[in-house]
Design an enzyme around this catalytic site. Structure first.
Site, mmCIF file in Angstrom:
data_model
loop_
_atom_site.group_PDB
_atom_site.id
_atom_site.type_symbol
_atom_site.label_atom_id
_atom_site.label_comp_id
_atom_site.label_asym_id
_atom_site.label_seq_id
_atom_site.Cartn_x
_atom_site.Cartn_y
_atom_site.Cartn_z
ATOM 1 N N MET A 1 0.831 -1.200 0.000
ATOM 2 C CA MET A 1 0.000 0.000 0.000
ATOM 3 C C MET A 1 0.866 1.250 0.000
ATOM 4 O O MET A 1 2.087 1.185 0.088
ATOM 5 C CB MET A 1 -0.927 -0.014 1.219
ATOM 6 C CG MET A 1 -1.997 -1.087 1.152
ATOM 7 S SD MET A 1 -3.210 -0.864 2.446
ATOM 8 C CE MET A 1 -4.241 -2.291 2.123
ATOM 9 N N CYS A 2 0.220 2.385 -0.043
ATOM 10 C CA CYS A 2 0.908 3.675 -0.118
ATOM 11 C C CYS A 2 1.474 4.067 1.248
ATOM 12 O O CYS A 2 1.292 3.373 2.240
ATOM 13 C CB CYS A 2 -0.071 4.749 -0.587
ATOM 14 S SG CYS A 2 -0.975 4.302 -2.092
#
Length: 276
Positions: A1-2
């Protein structure tokens, strides 16, 4: 994920040190190589820099590292795409206007089966669940308060209510700011640190770089840095609790609330953490 990076300050401060470590995670020391963005407030307006190249290789990121823009609120994001093409339009932070000021938003997570009915003034430009969530929040604020800008306490309550609805769809770590304050919500991972007088030396995790903040900051300065993972290895960072929403004003946390994460979403969040 970011990954997310935010800064809220009592006085205008530059983020070059923190951003240097953070940028290395955009394809260098970590795998978030699908673009990045950073935005700085200047009073009610903002200047935003985006690039769909890996942050660790981006000339735009190199500019930010060398350009000490001073701001009281900054939001940065390095992207690991889950929804939306690798295009500039899908890079965070996103910007919208409300009550005569810019609002900034960045999200780390994945909102599944999230297809809101957006028919009012705020529409997404790209294809991400993140931008759709931001549009929902902006619509919600405008519907709730109309033309009257809320104070910080009212804003916190409104964002808490909308977060409770949106977190039902999945991982919803986010930063949002109106240039006056910053709100941060944790579904899985989020940390913060408050740097104030007497300032000390900090050393980055992702690159061999140190700064003695006692030489660069004055007695009245106070800075909160919020990030997905701690940026330094010689300071004590405070972990958000799962579901915690916190507001930062003038460089310090001012309000917090634990928002219930539904059981099925909580189990999914734990599974996502195990895979990171």
């Amino acid at each position: 994920m970011c990954q997310l990076l935010g800064m809220n300050c009592a006085t205008p401060t530059d983020i070059t040190f923190s951003f240097t470590g953070f940028a290395a995670r955009g394809g260098g020391t970590d795998h978030h190589a699908d673009g990045f963005g950073i935005a700085f407030y200047e009073n009610r307006g903002s200047r935003c820099f985006l690039d769909n190249a890996p942050c660790c290789q981006s000339p735009v990121a190199d500019l930010i590292k060398r350009y000490p823009i001073k701001s009281r609120n900054v939001i940065a994001h390095i992207r690991k795409a889950t929804q939306g093409a690798l295009e500039l339009e899908n890079c965070h932070p996103f910007v919208r206007e409300l009550w005569g000021r810019h609002w900034l938003f960045a999200h780390n997570g994945d909102l599944k089966t999230f297809a809101p009915d957006l028919r009012s003034g705020y529409m997404p430009i790209g294809q991400t669940d993140s931008e759709r969530a931001f549009c929902v929040m902006m619509d919600g604020l405008r519907a709730r308060f109309g033309t009257r800008e809320p104070d910080d306490a009212e804003l916190f309550t409104a964002v808490a209510g909308m977060t409770a609805e949106l977190t039902r769809y999945g991982v919803f770590n986010f930063l949002i700011s109106n240039g006056r304050c910053m709100l941060a919500h944790c579904s899985t991972n989020l940390y913060y640190i408050v740097r104030a007088w007497p300032f000390q030396v900090a050393h980055l995790v992702d690159t061999d770089m140190s700064v003695d903040f006692s030489q660069t900051n004055a007695r009245g300065d106070c800075v909160s840095v919020i990030t997905t993972k701690p940026l330094t290895d010689n300071e004590t960072w405070t972990a958000f609790q799962p579901g915690e929403l916190m507001m930062f004003v003038d460089g310090r946390p001012q309000s917090n609330r634990i928002i219930d994460i539904p059981e099925d979403v909580r189990l999914s969040n734990q599974a996502n953490l195990a895979c990171v």
